[in-house]
Design a protein around this motif. Structure first.
Motif, short mmCIF file in Angstrom:
data_model
loop_
_atom_site.label_atom_id
_atom_site.label_comp_id
_atom_site.label_asym_id
_atom_site.label_seq_id
_atom_site.Cartn_x
_atom_site.Cartn_y
_atom_site.Cartn_z
N ILE A 46 0.84 -1.19 0.00
CA ILE A 46 0.00 0.00 0.00
C ILE A 46 0.88 1.25 0.00
N ASP A 47 0.59 2.16 -0.92
CA ASP A 47 1.25 3.47 -0.95
C ASP A 47 0.36 4.47 -0.21
N VAL A 48 0.96 5.22 0.70
CA VAL A 48 0.20 6.12 1.56
C VAL A 48 0.66 7.56 1.38
N ILE A 49 -0.28 8.45 1.22
CA ILE A 49 -0.05 9.89 1.26
C ILE A 49 -0.64 10.38 2.57
N THR A 50 0.18 11.02 3.39
CA THR A 50 -0.31 11.35 4.72
C THR A 50 0.41 12.57 5.28
N TRP A 51 0.13 12.89 6.54
CA TRP A 51 0.77 14.00 7.23
C TRP A 51 1.96 13.48 8.03
N HIS A 52 2.81 14.38 8.42
CA HIS A 52 3.99 14.02 9.20
C HIS A 52 3.63 13.85 10.68
N ASN A 53 4.51 13.18 11.36
CA ASN A 53 4.48 13.07 12.82
C ASN A 53 3.20 12.42 13.35
N HIS A 54 2.94 11.21 12.89
CA HIS A 54 1.86 10.42 13.47
C HIS A 54 2.24 10.09 14.91
N VAL A 55 1.41 10.47 15.85
CA VAL A 55 1.67 10.20 17.26
C VAL A 55 0.47 9.46 17.83
N GLY A 56 0.73 8.30 18.44
CA GLY A 56 -0.35 7.51 19.01
C GLY A 56 -0.82 8.06 20.35
N GLY A 57 -1.68 7.29 21.00
CA GLY A 57 -2.19 7.69 22.30
C GLY A 57 -3.70 7.74 22.33
N ARG A 58 -4.25 7.84 23.51
CA ARG A 58 -5.71 7.81 23.68
C ARG A 58 -6.40 8.99 23.00
N ALA A 59 -5.66 10.10 22.86
CA ALA A 59 -6.26 11.28 22.23
C ALA A 59 -6.57 11.04 20.76
N ASN A 60 -6.00 10.00 20.16
CA ASN A 60 -6.26 9.69 18.76
C ASN A 60 -7.37 8.66 18.57
N CYS A 61 -7.84 8.05 19.63
CA CYS A 61 -8.85 7.00 19.51
C CYS A 61 -10.22 7.60 19.19
N GLY A 62 -11.13 6.73 18.73
CA GLY A 62 -12.44 7.19 18.30
C GLY A 62 -13.22 7.95 19.35
N LYS A 63 -13.13 7.52 20.61
CA LYS A 63 -13.91 8.16 21.66
C LYS A 63 -13.43 9.57 21.99
N SER A 64 -12.24 9.92 21.52
CA SER A 64 -11.72 11.27 21.74
C SER A 64 -12.23 12.26 20.71
N PHE A 65 -12.91 11.76 19.68
CA PHE A 65 -13.47 12.62 18.65
C PHE A 65 -14.41 13.63 19.32
N THR A 66 -14.27 14.89 18.99
CA THR A 66 -15.02 16.04 19.53
C THR A 66 -14.46 16.56 20.85
N THR A 67 -13.47 15.91 21.45
CA THR A 67 -12.93 16.39 22.73
C THR A 67 -11.81 17.40 22.50
N LEU A 68 -11.68 18.35 23.41
CA LEU A 68 -10.61 19.33 23.32
C LEU A 68 -9.24 18.67 23.44
N ASN A 69 -9.18 17.54 24.13
CA ASN A 69 -7.91 16.83 24.24
C ASN A 69 -7.37 16.42 22.88
N GLN A 70 -8.27 16.01 21.97
CA GLN A 70 -7.82 15.61 20.64
C GLN A 70 -7.30 16.81 19.86
N TYR A 71 -8.01 17.92 19.92
CA TYR A 71 -7.54 19.12 19.24
C TYR A 71 -6.15 19.52 19.75
#
Length: 228
Positions: A46-71
């Motif tokens: 798979i060839d991927v076009i994406t943004w730099h600096n992918h950082v994991g963590g709970r702030a990236n999970c689905g339940k963080s969607f709409t939370t200020l922590n994710q922003y």
């Protein structure tokens, strides 16, 4: 190099060039505060076009969607494609197998603060956000707007999980979308629907033709779908 690989690389490079050109146009129109170089990487076949600096963590999970922590998490790590003039975040990724699109994700994370709807050029966006959060009267300057994420996930398609869908308001909300979106179509959708009061002219943006499996997309389109 085979003709197939040449075509694949050309598709990826052309899409990257379009994204960079569009961001340069937006920056010159003062609609962007900053934009990153677009990253191309290989993940197996798979060839991927994406943004730099992918950082994991709970702030990236689905339940963080709409939370200020994710922003805050995205802003702090610079994990975005570009930052808009008002502090809103845009990021996009595409996945291709040969020259066929097999996935994409577009995110608009609207700025939660509303200081004259424009980033202060003398103050870093993260500092502005932290000042907003620490302000005793933060609620006087909050903009309550939901993030918008549009995903193309054909491998997960089902009646409850459309191949192309929009997340808004809640991480389990998936509104059917009629077709995958190229970067420019996503950009136009955001400006046309959430910045229409600015009367922005973006007619110079051309739509990149995406090759995708129309059979999978149409298999679960019995309900209402959105034409973006």
């Amino acid at each position: 190099m085979s003709k197939k690989n040449t075509k694949k690389n050309k598709t990826i490079q052309n899409l990257k060039n379009e994204m960079m050109n569009t961001m340069d146009i937006l920056y010159k129109k003062k609609l962007l505060y900053f934009y990153n170089d677009v990253k191309i990487e290989k993940r197996g076949d798979i060839d991927v076009i994406t943004w730099h600096n992918h950082v994991g963590g709970r702030a990236n999970c689905g339940k963080s969607f709409t939370t200020l922590n994710q922003y805050e998490h995205i802003l702090e790590h610079g994990s975005y494609t570009c930052l808009m003039f008002d502090g809103s975040i845009l990021r996009s990724s595409f996945e291709f197998k040969s020259n066929q699109l097999v996935g994409h994700s577009h995110l608009w994370w609207p700025s939660p603060f509303g200081y004259n709807c424009k980033i202060n050029p003398d103050e870093a966006p993260l500092d502005m956000y932290e000042n907003f959060i620490c302000d005793d009267k933060w609620y006087d300057n909050i903009n309550m707007r939901t993030p918008i994420r549009i995903d193309y996930q054909p491998d997960d398609a089902s009646e409850r999980h459309p191949a192309i869908h929009m997340h808004t308001q809640h991480h389990e909300c998936r509104m059917r979308v009629s077709e995958p979106l190229c970067f420019n179509k996503f950009i136009k959708y955001i400006f046309d629907n959430f910045y229409s009061h600015l009367d922005i002219e973006l007619s110079e943006l051309e739509m990149f033709k995406l090759n995708y499996d129309k059979k999978i997309v149409s298999s679960y389109m019995n309900g209402t779908s959105m034409n973006l």
